[in-house]
Write a protein that holds these residues in place. Structure first.
Motif, PDB file in Angstrom:
ATOM      1  N   ASP A   2       0.823  -1.210   0.000  1.00 53.10           N
ATOM      2  CA  ASP A   2       0.000   0.000   0.000  1.00 53.10           C
ATOM      3  C   ASP A   2       0.858   1.262   0.000  1.00 53.10           C
ATOM      4  N   TYR A   3       1.947   1.250   0.757  1.00 52.73           N
ATOM      5  CA  TYR A   3       2.805   2.424   0.861  1.00 52.73           C
ATOM      6  C   TYR A   3       3.486   2.752  -0.464  1.00 52.73           C
ATOM      7  N   LYS A   4       4.008   1.748  -1.142  1.00 49.47           N
ATOM      8  CA  LYS A   4       4.741   2.023  -2.378  1.00 49.47           C
ATOM      9  C   LYS A   4       3.823   2.473  -3.511  1.00 49.47           C
ATOM     10  N   SER A   5       2.510   2.238  -3.383  1.00 48.30           N
ATOM     11  CA  SER A   5       1.576   2.708  -4.412  1.00 48.30           C
ATOM     12  C   SER A   5       1.107   4.144  -4.155  1.00 48.30           C
ATOM     13  N   ARG A   6       1.441   4.678  -2.977  1.00 47.78           N
ATOM     14  CA  ARG A   6       1.080   6.065  -2.679  1.00 47.78           C
ATOM     15  C   ARG A   6       1.966   7.018  -3.465  1.00 47.78           C
ATOM     16  N   GLU A   7       1.414   8.147  -3.849  1.00 46.74           N
ATOM     17  CA  GLU A   7       2.178   9.133  -4.615  1.00 46.74           C
ATOM     18  C   GLU A   7       3.188   9.883  -3.760  1.00 46.74           C
ATOM     19  N   ASP A   8       2.895  10.048  -2.478  1.00 49.35           N
ATOM     20  CA  ASP A   8       3.795  10.798  -1.600  1.00 49.35           C
ATOM     21  C   ASP A   8       4.815   9.905  -0.887  1.00 49.35           C
ATOM     22  N   ALA A   9       4.983   8.668  -1.353  1.00 49.36           N
ATOM     23  CA  ALA A   9       5.924   7.735  -0.716  1.00 49.36           C
ATOM     24  C   ALA A   9       7.365   8.173  -0.957  1.00 49.36           C
ATOM     25  N   ASP A  10       8.149   8.149   0.103  1.00 52.30           N
ATOM     26  CA  ASP A  10       9.577   8.477   0.013  1.00 52.30           C
ATOM     27  C   ASP A  10      10.304   7.329  -0.686  1.00 52.30           C
ATOM     28  N   PHE A  11      11.135   7.672  -1.681  1.00 51.26           N
ATOM     29  CA  PHE A  11      11.813   6.647  -2.488  1.00 51.26           C
ATOM     30  C   PHE A  11      12.760   5.793  -1.643  1.00 51.26           C
ATOM     31  N   ASN A  12      13.563   6.422  -0.775  1.00 52.27           N
ATOM     32  CA  ASN A  12      14.529   5.671   0.040  1.00 52.27           C
ATOM     33  C   ASN A  12      13.826   4.743   1.028  1.00 52.27           C
ATOM     34  N   THR A  13      12.785   5.254   1.654  1.00 54.51           N
ATOM     35  CA  THR A  13      12.031   4.419   2.592  1.00 54.51           C
ATOM     36  C   THR A  13      11.376   3.254   1.863  1.00 54.51           C
ATOM     37  N   ALA A  14      10.781   3.550   0.700  1.00 47.05           N
ATOM     38  CA  ALA A  14      10.135   2.492  -0.085  1.00 47.05           C
ATOM     39  C   ALA A  14      11.152   1.436  -0.519  1.00 47.05           C
ATOM     40  N   SER A  15      12.358   1.861  -0.883  1.00 45.57           N
ATOM     41  CA  SER A  15      13.403   0.909  -1.293  1.00 45.57           C
ATOM     42  C   SER A  15      13.788  -0.019  -0.142  1.00 45.57           C
ATOM     43  N   GLU A  16      13.955   0.545   1.045  1.00 44.29           N
ATOM     44  CA  GLU A  16      14.298  -0.282   2.206  1.00 44.29           C
ATOM     45  C   GLU A  16      13.151  -1.215   2.576  1.00 44.29           C
ATOM     46  N   LEU A  17      11.935  -0.702   2.513  1.00 45.10           N
ATOM     47  CA  LEU A  17      10.772  -1.531   2.829  1.00 45.10           C
ATOM     48  C   LEU A  17      10.638  -2.690   1.854  1.00 45.10           C
ATOM     49  N   ILE A  18      10.869  -2.416   0.574  1.00 45.98           N
ATOM     50  CA  ILE A  18      10.795  -3.482  -0.436  1.00 45.98           C
ATOM     51  C   ILE A  18      11.884  -4.525  -0.197  1.00 45.98           C
ATOM     52  N   LEU A  19      13.051  -4.061   0.232  1.00 47.97           N
ATOM     53  CA  LEU A  19      14.153  -4.982   0.516  1.00 47.97           C
ATOM     54  C   LEU A  19      13.782  -5.968   1.630  1.00 47.97           C
ATOM     55  N   TYR A  20      13.139  -5.485   2.682  1.00 50.75           N
ATOM     56  CA  TYR A  20      12.842  -6.335   3.842  1.00 50.75           C
ATOM     57  C   TYR A  20      11.433  -6.932   3.835  1.00 50.75           C
ATOM     58  N   PHE A  21      10.462  -6.198   3.286  1.00 51.14           N
ATOM     59  CA  PHE A  21       9.066  -6.627   3.390  1.00 51.14           C
ATOM     60  C   PHE A  21       8.332  -6.576   2.056  1.00 51.14           C
ATOM     61  N   GLY A  22       9.036  -6.556   0.939  1.00 47.58           N
ATOM     62  CA  GLY A  22       8.416  -6.369  -0.367  1.00 47.58           C
ATOM     63  C   GLY A  22       7.537  -7.515  -0.830  1.00 47.58           C
TER      64      GLY A  22
END
Length: 142
Positions: free
Chosen positions: A49-69
């Motif tokens: 849900d977070y990575k589909s948001r328009e205001d998602a921070d790229f660095n945070t999304a990258s780390e989240l995808i790495l651990y919980f993607g």
């Protein structure tokens, strides 16, 4: 000769205790897996849900995808957190950056697994091993 006989008995006693405790160990692992699975689904869905948001921070999304993607990544991360494969702070920080609620849920997960599930698993496993050792003594006496 006497010492080797004594150590053989100790080995047999330990092997008997482990074999007698396998059912308890398997049940404990199932409980641990269910807890990890529930939180894994929760965090994986939150990251999706977070990575589909328009205001998602790229660095945070990258780390989240790495651990919980994906669900397998999420399960592995949560397993590694409780077995000291990954520092829980490393997995916690991007969740906290995503939302305070998910940071709090992660702390709840760590608390439940460390203080709840692991202590119960340890106590049940030790009790089962002690009971099997007592049963082993009774078998030796007969």
């Amino acid at each position: 000769m006497l010492r080797s006989l004594r150590s053989t008995r100790e080995f047999q006693k330990m092997a008997f205790a482990l074999l007698s405790s396998t059912r308890t160990l398997m049940c404990s692992l199932v409980i641990l897996f269910v807890v990890i699975y529930v939180f894994g689904i929760l965090f994986c869905q939150a990251v999706t849900d977070y990575k589909s948001r328009e205001d998602a921070d790229f660095n945070t999304a990258s780390e989240l995808i790495l651990y919980f993607g994906t669900l397998p990544k999420s399960l592995m991360t949560l397993f590694m957190v409780v077995t000291s494969g990954v520092s829980w702070h490393v997995a916690f920080t991007p969740l906290l950056d995503m939302d305070l609620l998910y940071g709090a849920l992660f702390i709840l997960y760590v608390t439940i697994v460390f203080f709840g599930v692991m202590n119960v698993v340890t106590s049940v496993f030790v009790e089962s091993a002690v009971m099997s050792a007592q049963h082993y003594k009774e078998l030796i006496i007969q």
